[in-house]
Scaffold this motif. Sequence first.
Motif, short mmCIF file in Angstrom:
data_model
loop_
_atom_site.label_atom_id
_atom_site.label_comp_id
_atom_site.label_asym_id
_atom_site.label_seq_id
_atom_site.Cartn_x
_atom_site.Cartn_y
_atom_site.Cartn_z
N GLY A 89 0.81 -1.21 0.00
CA GLY A 89 0.00 0.00 0.00
C GLY A 89 0.85 1.26 0.00
O GLY A 89 0.33 2.35 -0.21
N SER A 90 2.14 1.13 0.25
CA SER A 90 2.99 2.32 0.13
C SER A 90 4.12 2.03 -0.86
O SER A 90 4.10 2.47 -2.00
N THR A 93 2.78 -1.97 -4.24
CA THR A 93 1.33 -1.92 -4.35
C THR A 93 0.83 -2.86 -5.43
O THR A 93 1.59 -3.27 -6.31
N GLN A 112 -11.35 7.17 0.16
CA GLN A 112 -10.49 5.98 0.08
C GLN A 112 -9.08 6.35 -0.37
O GLN A 112 -8.09 5.84 0.14
N GLU A 115 -7.44 8.24 2.53
CA GLU A 115 -7.03 7.37 3.64
C GLU A 115 -5.74 6.62 3.31
O GLU A 115 -4.90 6.40 4.19
N THR A 116 -5.60 6.22 2.05
CA THR A 116 -4.36 5.56 1.64
C THR A 116 -3.17 6.48 1.93
O THR A 116 -2.11 6.04 2.37
N HIS A 120 -0.16 6.18 5.53
CA HIS A 120 1.29 6.10 5.40
C HIS A 120 1.99 7.42 5.67
O HIS A 120 3.20 7.52 5.55
N MET A 168 -4.70 5.00 -6.06
CA MET A 168 -4.31 4.52 -4.74
C MET A 168 -2.97 3.80 -4.79
O MET A 168 -2.15 3.90 -3.88
N ASN A 172 1.50 6.71 -2.72
CA ASN A 172 2.63 6.87 -1.80
C ASN A 172 3.99 6.60 -2.46
O ASN A 172 4.91 6.12 -1.82
#
Length: 344
Positions: A89-90, A93, A112, A115-116, A120, A168, A172
């Motif tokens: 997620g960071s 992915t 959403q 929040e992602t 992080h 998403m 990050n």
Amino acid sequence: MVTPVLQIEDLAVEFTTPEGVLRAVDGVSYSVDAGETLAVVGETGSGKSVTVLAALGLLDAGRIVSGRVMFDGLDLLRLPDKKLRRLLGSNLTMVFQNPMSALNPVMTVGRQVAETLVVHDRKLTNKGARGRAIELLALVGVPQPDVRFNQYPHEFSGGMCQRVVIAMAIANNPRVIIADEPTTAVDVTVQAQLLDLLQVAREETGAGVVLITHDLGVVAEVADRVAVMYAGRVVETAPVRNIFRAPQHPYTVGLLSCLPRLDSTVEELVPIPGSPANLLIRSPGCAFQPRCGLSADRDICTSDRPELAAAAADSAAAGSWAACHFADETTAWSAREHLVREPS
Ligand SMILES: Nc1ncnc2c1ncn2[C@@H]1O[C@H](COP(=O)(O)OP(=O)(O)OP(=O)(O)O)[C@@H](O)[C@H]1O
Ligand SMILES: [Mg+2]
């Protein structure tokens, strides 16, 4: 020399089924460099998805029997859950085939994405996250991103949802993006846009991209290198131009000969004659032998399992590796049999 950003080494995964132990991934190694797109191809059931799910600790069944998955000097297979989840997620992915499964139906799309970002970067304010999320939505081509921010996934088309998932995935600044058939669930015109978008994402982030696909047309267009999988193993890995001009594994030749013609309306690959290997039975030889036109019943193909070996440096296939006892004969054989069509 470039150090790979992700390196899968000798990964093996088994499932226990009522019929016996099934080795879905059987010693897979491949790597991707920063800024590079590695395409992973192979027919259904060859282990493409299980390989990446196992590598990222996302398998919901099955057992990892061996291997290492090196990322940033860490072996992901031996990382505590919490640390691994922080990376996912960071830095690392995934984009899956079905965007709906990746999105929460009862949360607005914008929240959403925001929040992602917040998960992080704890220092990010709500306002900052909102602004950055809108920027990301704009970057992935969501029109009127400030309005769309407040809408729910069901108000988006499938293609638009996949754009959000890609937003998403790049939020990050990942170092690796793994996309497993990211365009299969959308129609053809949207597929091309999403592939362009993945290329933009790669350029924006400098990430290495692992793109799993059935579509050799896509491979020709976006990949730098290709790994061909058959029956849980990598049977060929090569720079993309070599795959089409000088394939080294007879299975690769089979895939190429199944390419739909330009004038054809069929988009799916026509399957290669013969049945896919039965993963429950591990023969001592080459898993492709029963379907192979080059083997011609040569004994070594049934007695010894070929390992990946480099093509001669002075050949047209320099830079390719293939797991075939007769790899050096493959290109000439396929030309003789008129099996290979160059993609447009
Ligand atoms: N939970 C499971 N239990 C038993 N076998 C499984 C399980 N998940 C996957 N397999 C088996 O592992 C093998 C590899 O599956 P995988 O999903 O990796 O194939 P794939 O190459 O991604 O195929 P596709 O192109 O259809 O997505 C298949 O034979 C599949 O049936
Ligand atoms: Mg799959």
